[in-house]
Every structure is written in C-alpha cells, then in structure tokens.
Design an enzyme around this catalytic site. Sequence first.
Site, PDB file in Angstrom:
ATOM      1  CE  LYS A   1      47.694  46.390  41.069  1.00  0.00           C
ATOM      2  NZ  LYS A   1      47.796  46.646  39.650  1.00  0.00           N
TER       3      LYS A   1
ATOM      4  N   GLY B   1      46.846  49.178  43.034  1.00  0.00           N
ATOM      5  CA  GLY B   1      46.152  48.273  43.930  1.00  0.00           C
ATOM      6  C   GLY B   1      45.021  49.289  44.672  1.00  0.00           C
TER       7      GLY B   1
ATOM      8  N   GLY C   1      42.301  50.702  46.133  1.00  0.00           N
ATOM      9  CA  GLY C   1      41.063  50.052  47.075  1.00  0.00           C
ATOM     10  C   GLY C   1      41.235  48.702  46.973  1.00  0.00           C
TER      11      GLY C   1
ATOM     12  CB  ALA D   1      45.976  47.359  47.986  1.00  0.00           C
TER      13      ALA D   1
ATOM     14  CG  ASP E   1      43.907  44.071  40.399  1.00  0.00           C
ATOM     15  OD1 ASP E   1      43.854  43.039  39.544  1.00  0.00           O
ATOM     16  OD2 ASP E   1      44.144  45.305  39.969  1.00  0.00           O
TER      17      ASP E   1
END
Length: 284
Positions: free
Chosen positions: A17, A107, A109, A111, A143
């Site tokens: 990300k 991102g 963890g 993601a 996130d």
Amino acid sequence: MTKQDKNIGDSEIAYAKINLALHVRKRLSNGYHDIETVFAFLDCGDLLSVKSAEGITLSVIGPFSSGLSDTDNLILQAAHLLASKAKKPRGVHIVLDKHLPIASGIGGGSADAAAALRLLNRFWGIGLTIPELAQLSIPLGADVPACVISQTCRGQGIGQDLEPVDSGALEKYFALLVNPLVPVSTASVFRGWDGIDRGGLQGTTPMEIALSGRNDLQSSAESLAPIISEILLRLNETNVVISRMSGSGATCFGLYESLEEAQAASDIMSTSSERIWTMIGKLK
C-alpha cells in the site's frame, strides 16, 4: 521484485500500500487522528498460502521473517475473526512469505491480515463480499479495511471511512518503493505531528490529489529517521513524476511512466547505500 503470480487457489498476495497523499486534520480524544488520504496499491507484496491442518497455525518465512511471531500475529487474529463467521471452519496452516519490510508505512501487517481474510474466505467457502470482509476487518486496525479492498480509494476518519475511486491514469504508472531498513513506529510518528491542520485533499482524480497533496507525517518521521529526506532528494534527481513518503514511513515511493525508468531509479538508489531495500510494482 517486479511482479508476482496472480492469486490462485490456495494463495493470496498481500498487496503493498502507498498513500498518494496523507493530510492529518486533528487529534482525536481516543488517541487516533482524523486524516484524509488516498490509498493506492501495487501489484506485488507479501504472499500468503494455506493448506488444511489441525487448528489454526502460522509459519513465517522470507527475507523479512526475522522477529515476526508465529503465535502473536495479526494474521491469526484475522483468521479467528473470520472463523467466527464460518459455519464449519476447517483447520488451516497459513504460511506468510514476508517480502515487505516491517514497520515501513506500506501496509505490512495490515496487508497480511487483509490477505488472510480474502484467502480464508475463499478457502473456507464463506462467500462474503469484499465490502463485507472490509467491514468485518475494522477491529483489526486502521489500515486493514483499505488493504482488504486493495484498490484505489479515499480514506477519511481514522482511514476506515472508505470511498473507492476510479484509479484512471494511475494504472499506467510503475511505483518504486525505497526503504532504508529502519523501522519507524507509527505511534511515535503520529505523536510527533505538529498539530497544524494544513487543509484537506484538493483535486478530483487520484493523480490530481497526489500532485497537489503532501504527507503531514513526513517531518515527524524525518526526525526519527533523517535518511528519509535523503531518499526523497535522491528520488527527485531521477525521472520521477511524483515522490513522497508513504504512511508513517520510512518507505518512500516514486511514480514512473515506464518500467525502465523505475528500474534505472532503483539501480541508483540501491548503489547509493548498502542499507537500501527497493521493490517495483505496477499500480493496480
């Protein structure tokens, strides 16, 4: 690393990300911050795979596996959260092939947890939609919902009020990620924000917003990791369309119109220091 196989069967990419812009508007009483941002995603990142097993377990391999727990991990939290939705969840063993640096603003963890939700939703045959998975993921972190969607979107509030947007011209760009292999604490960076509201996002398309935007956390992150400013200076010496720090750092990114330009910039960045990690991906 420039490209990974598409998600097939029992594997799933945890897409890296980037924040094209990140405007911090105010501190909230709960310790979070009110932000405005545009999330965008590369077509590469970490890789998760799964197979049937007893219970729900995790193994971590790959270049950045060192120091990551296989028992206290957001992936396992995501798996147990989704298992509570499944009528008959099967036991699974998840393998995380970790290619993204830890605590790096891309991102990581979040993601990984998001990819676990997508993967197990398919593996267990639960049938939740992506929006439903994103809603389910809210307790896992600010996130994670955006990472579940893994498509260009505007984020407000603490980043979980999401509005998918047409990526449009973004899809023609290649992103170069550059990290100095210095982990930066998100909490520390937000604590160091100067508290000045410099206004919201401007523009309508993601590129318009990116070109007119900024990252309000950059100054705080640079105080913790001064090499961030050096990376951005070097990126600006390449044929870059836009360069910026992502999230709370320390990863910075540059957008390029061709893979060749991104690769040339990566070569320059890699030879400038032994402590530099790079990754190239196409924006989704």
